[in-house]
Scaffold this motif. Structure first.
Motif, PDB file in Angstrom:
ATOM      1  N   VAL A   1     -11.788 -59.433 -30.156  1.00 26.26           N
ATOM      2  CA  VAL A   1     -13.385 -60.136 -30.324  1.00 26.26           C
ATOM      3  C   VAL A   1     -14.108 -60.271 -31.770  1.00 26.26           C
ATOM      4  O   VAL A   1     -14.275 -61.265 -32.857  1.00 26.26           O
ATOM      5  CB  VAL A   1     -13.879 -58.744 -29.858  1.00 26.26           C
ATOM      6  CG1 VAL A   1     -15.620 -59.328 -30.799  1.00 26.26           C
ATOM      7  CG2 VAL A   1     -14.411 -58.534 -28.388  1.00 26.26           C
ATOM      8  N   LEU A   2     -13.015 -58.864 -33.026  1.00 30.36           N
ATOM      9  CA  LEU A   2     -13.405 -59.222 -34.517  1.00 30.36           C
ATOM     10  C   LEU A   2     -12.959 -60.376 -34.492  1.00 30.36           C
ATOM     11  O   LEU A   2     -13.282 -60.940 -36.605  1.00 30.36           O
ATOM     12  CB  LEU A   2     -12.700 -58.380 -35.001  1.00 30.36           C
ATOM     13  CG  LEU A   2     -12.835 -56.283 -34.911  1.00 30.36           C
ATOM     14  CD1 LEU A   2     -12.525 -55.608 -35.119  1.00 30.36           C
ATOM     15  CD2 LEU A   2     -14.254 -56.584 -34.753  1.00 30.36           C
TER      16      LEU A   2
ATOM     17  N   GLY B   1     -17.632 -65.823 -33.919  1.00 28.10           N
ATOM     18  CA  GLY B   1     -19.272 -64.770 -33.652  1.00 28.10           C
ATOM     19  C   GLY B   1     -18.969 -63.615 -32.798  1.00 28.10           C
ATOM     20  O   GLY B   1     -19.486 -63.620 -31.976  1.00 28.10           O
ATOM     21  N   GLY B   2     -17.774 -63.393 -33.063  1.00 26.27           N
ATOM     22  CA  GLY B   2     -17.443 -62.034 -32.613  1.00 26.27           C
ATOM     23  C   GLY B   2     -17.735 -60.942 -33.225  1.00 26.27           C
ATOM     24  O   GLY B   2     -18.096 -60.441 -34.195  1.00 26.27           O
ATOM     25  N   HIS B   3     -19.482 -59.873 -32.833  1.00 29.90           N
ATOM     26  CA  HIS B   3     -19.725 -58.630 -33.236  1.00 29.90           C
ATOM     27  C   HIS B   3     -19.567 -57.268 -32.314  1.00 29.90           C
ATOM     28  O   HIS B   3     -19.405 -57.423 -31.233  1.00 29.90           O
ATOM     29  CB  HIS B   3     -20.959 -59.366 -33.467  1.00 29.90           C
ATOM     30  CG  HIS B   3     -21.530 -59.883 -34.178  1.00 29.90           C
ATOM     31  ND1 HIS B   3     -21.256 -60.024 -35.458  1.00 29.90           N
ATOM     32  CD2 HIS B   3     -21.459 -61.497 -33.437  1.00 29.90           C
ATOM     33  CE1 HIS B   3     -21.914 -61.554 -35.612  1.00 29.90           C
ATOM     34  NE2 HIS B   3     -22.058 -61.851 -35.265  1.00 29.90           N
ATOM     35  N   TRP B   4     -19.034 -56.734 -33.142  1.00 27.44           N
ATOM     36  CA  TRP B   4     -18.351 -55.305 -32.256  1.00 27.44           C
ATOM     37  C   TRP B   4     -19.103 -54.199 -32.341  1.00 27.44           C
ATOM     38  O   TRP B   4     -19.492 -53.681 -33.242  1.00 27.44           O
ATOM     39  CB  TRP B   4     -17.015 -54.686 -32.694  1.00 27.44           C
ATOM     40  CG  TRP B   4     -16.155 -53.684 -32.270  1.00 27.44           C
ATOM     41  CD1 TRP B   4     -16.477 -52.680 -31.777  1.00 27.44           C
ATOM     42  CD2 TRP B   4     -15.759 -53.876 -30.534  1.00 27.44           C
ATOM     43  NE1 TRP B   4     -15.657 -52.194 -31.532  1.00 27.44           N
ATOM     44  CE2 TRP B   4     -15.146 -52.878 -30.083  1.00 27.44           C
ATOM     45  CE3 TRP B   4     -15.637 -54.983 -29.868  1.00 27.44           C
ATOM     46  CZ2 TRP B   4     -14.271 -52.679 -28.779  1.00 27.44           C
ATOM     47  CZ3 TRP B   4     -14.877 -54.949 -28.685  1.00 27.44           C
ATOM     48  CH2 TRP B   4     -14.018 -53.660 -27.907  1.00 27.44           C
TER      49      TRP B   4
ATOM     50  N   THR C   1     -20.922 -58.634 -28.823  1.00 28.10           N
ATOM     51  CA  THR C   1     -21.820 -60.050 -28.530  1.00 28.10           C
ATOM     52  C   THR C   1     -20.719 -61.042 -29.467  1.00 28.10           C
ATOM     53  O   THR C   1     -20.377 -60.947 -30.148  1.00 28.10           O
ATOM     54  CB  THR C   1     -23.112 -59.589 -29.383  1.00 28.10           C
ATOM     55  OG1 THR C   1     -24.214 -58.652 -29.222  1.00 28.10           O
ATOM     56  CG2 THR C   1     -24.147 -60.960 -29.536  1.00 28.10           C
ATOM     57  N   LEU C   2     -20.756 -62.114 -28.573  1.00 27.20           N
ATOM     58  CA  LEU C   2     -19.895 -63.221 -28.850  1.00 27.20           C
ATOM     59  C   LEU C   2     -21.257 -64.247 -28.515  1.00 27.20           C
ATOM     60  O   LEU C   2     -22.075 -64.621 -27.931  1.00 27.20           O
ATOM     61  CB  LEU C   2     -19.428 -63.852 -27.646  1.00 27.20           C
ATOM     62  CG  LEU C   2     -17.660 -63.138 -27.669  1.00 27.20           C
ATOM     63  CD1 LEU C   2     -17.447 -62.404 -29.086  1.00 27.20           C
ATOM     64  CD2 LEU C   2     -18.170 -62.085 -26.893  1.00 27.20           C
ATOM     65  N   ARG C   3     -21.352 -64.975 -30.355  1.00 27.95           N
ATOM     66  CA  ARG C   3     -22.367 -66.230 -30.700  1.00 27.95           C
ATOM     67  C   ARG C   3     -22.147 -67.511 -30.462  1.00 27.95           C
ATOM     68  O   ARG C   3     -20.722 -67.514 -31.741  1.00 27.95           O
ATOM     69  CB  ARG C   3     -23.118 -65.829 -31.681  1.00 27.95           C
ATOM     70  CG  ARG C   3     -24.607 -65.996 -31.965  1.00 27.95           C
ATOM     71  CD  ARG C   3     -24.859 -65.731 -33.145  1.00 27.95           C
ATOM     72  NE  ARG C   3     -24.357 -66.891 -34.010  1.00 27.95           N
ATOM     73  CZ  ARG C   3     -24.090 -67.476 -34.185  1.00 27.95           C
ATOM     74  NH1 ARG C   3     -25.209 -68.413 -33.538  1.00 27.95           N
ATOM     75  NH2 ARG C   3     -23.981 -68.687 -34.881  1.00 27.95           N
TER      76      ARG C   3
END
Ligand code: AMP
Length: 380
Positions: free
Chosen positions: A320-321, A325-328, A345-347
């Motif tokens: 994810v990192l 657009g990846g937030h952990w 959250t993936l944006r």
């Protein structure tokens, strides 16, 4: 220096405190558990919500109080509200704590609901099952969350087992029988109402649950504008009727293009976590702005967002990192079956872009089953 008191010290309190730091706010949480995860960096009062000594200490150190947890006893909220401003108000909290009061208010306001009945006795259950029909769901009126305190009645033969499982609670927390809705999708409105009555809502969110626990959310939900407008209208009406202040979520079922209200969550909500990175102002910041009487922030989205809940244990963060657009979000909780321990959250700027990221992550994290319904919706 303003100190915001939060009853309940879980991940919602933790994210409220994180979003309040840039506003120069201080926080104090109160929780029954000394290891509540907000307490890792927010001062905490540990005590039972019914303990007036602990509540008095809490009240003496804060300027305003709010909740991360809706099952705070109504009397404690009332007691507190006689000493410091409390938002949302204890009446709104009381309605949201009781599925019967909540559904009755929805109906009174013209917000459609599944057929329901108050259940006090076994004979009453038999009568209600005959009237509402099967399948239906027996639920506790109070203290149920994440699918707990529910029994699905698929046929008349299940009534005995349902009563055996929940009947004893008819005289304590109360019971309600609801028609089972064979919904096509679950949606939620996450909205905020200010002290002055100003109402704003984030774009409608689509949600997927596994075993009664939220698994994934997609925003904006792919629905037509008229349906979204109807949902927002229900939320607005509900908030006005309760003189609600702060963020709340209205959970809805959608069936044959019609909306049916399931429940009101009187707090920031799991289906609004995507707003941290996916909207101009997050639900957490807007909740604080509302509670403090500050101007509300813009609820506009930035692109498309998908939130994936981590339940039980955290997966590997690295995939994810690595995404732009990846937030952990790791809540710092110890792993336990069924426990919400974090989310991602993936944006992305487009639905195609979001679908691509999700497919990649589904494989890398071995979470294909969690991601599949979201990708299917994006590709529809
Ligand atoms: P609740 O605790 O009422 O939000 O229920 C948790 C989940 O159970 C919901 O998000 C739905 O997926 C499912 N559920 C609850 N009530 C109903 C119903 N009346 N009909 C169909 N599914 C339901």
């Amino acid at each position: 220096m303003t100190t915001v008191g939060i009853l309940g010290g879980g991940q919602l309190a933790r994210m409220l405190a994180l979003s309040g730091a840039p506003l120069g706010l201080r926080f104090l949480v109160m929780d029954t558990a000394p290891d509540a995860c907000a307490g890792q960096f927010v001062p905490m009062v540990v005590g039972d919500y019914r303990d007036e000594t602990a509540l008095a200490e809490f009240a003496s150190r804060i300027d305003v109080a709010t909740f991360d947890f809706e099952n705070v006893p109504a009397e404690s909220a009332q007691w507190l509200s006689e000493r410091v401003p409390v938002f949302p108000n204890p009446r709104a909290l009381g309605v949201a704590q009781d599925r019967l009061a909540e559904k009755s208010l929805f109906r009174e306001l013209g917000i459609p609901v599944p057929d329901f009945a108050d259940i006090a006795t076994r004979a009453g259950l038999d009568g209600a099952v005959a009237k509402i029909g099967v399948p239906c769901i027996l639920k506790t009126r109070r203290l149920g969350y994440d699918g707990k305190g529910q029994f699905r009645i698929k046929s008349a033969a299940d009534v005995d087992a349902a009563w055996q499982s929940l009947g004893a609670q008819a005289q304590t927390v109360g019971l309600i029988l609801e028609a089972f809705v064979p919904f096509e999708r679950e949606l939620s409105v996450v909205a905020v109402r200010g002290r002055d009555g100003e109402f704003r809502a984030w774009p409608l969110t689509e949600n997927w649950h596994v075993d009664g626990v939220l698994s994934a959310s997609l925003a904006p939900a792919k629905v037509d504008a008229a349906l979204a407008q109807t949902a927002l209208g229900y939320a607005n009406k509900l908030a006005d009727s309760l003189d609600y202040v702060g963020v709340f979520a209205l959970e809805l079922f959608c069936r044959d293009g019609q909306l049916l209200a399931n429940e009101l969550a009187p707090r920031v909500h799991n289906s609004g976590h995507w707003t941290i990175e996916g909207a101009e102002t997050s639900q957490f910041e807007n909740h604080l702005r509302a509670v403090l009487g500050l101007p509300l922030g813009d609820t506009r989205m930035i692109g498309h967002a998908c939130m994936l809940n981590w339940v039980g244990e955290m997966p590997d963060a690295a995939p994810v990192l690595r995404e732009s657009g990846g937030h952990w979000h790791d809540y710092g909780k110890s792993p336990r079956a069924g426990r919400k321990v974090g989310h991602a959250t993936l944006r992305a700027d487009s639905t195609d872009g979001l679908a691509n990221v999700l497919q990649r992550l589904g494989k890398e994290l071995a979470r294909e089953a969690q991601i599949a319904p979201v990708v299917a919706q994006l590709e529809e």
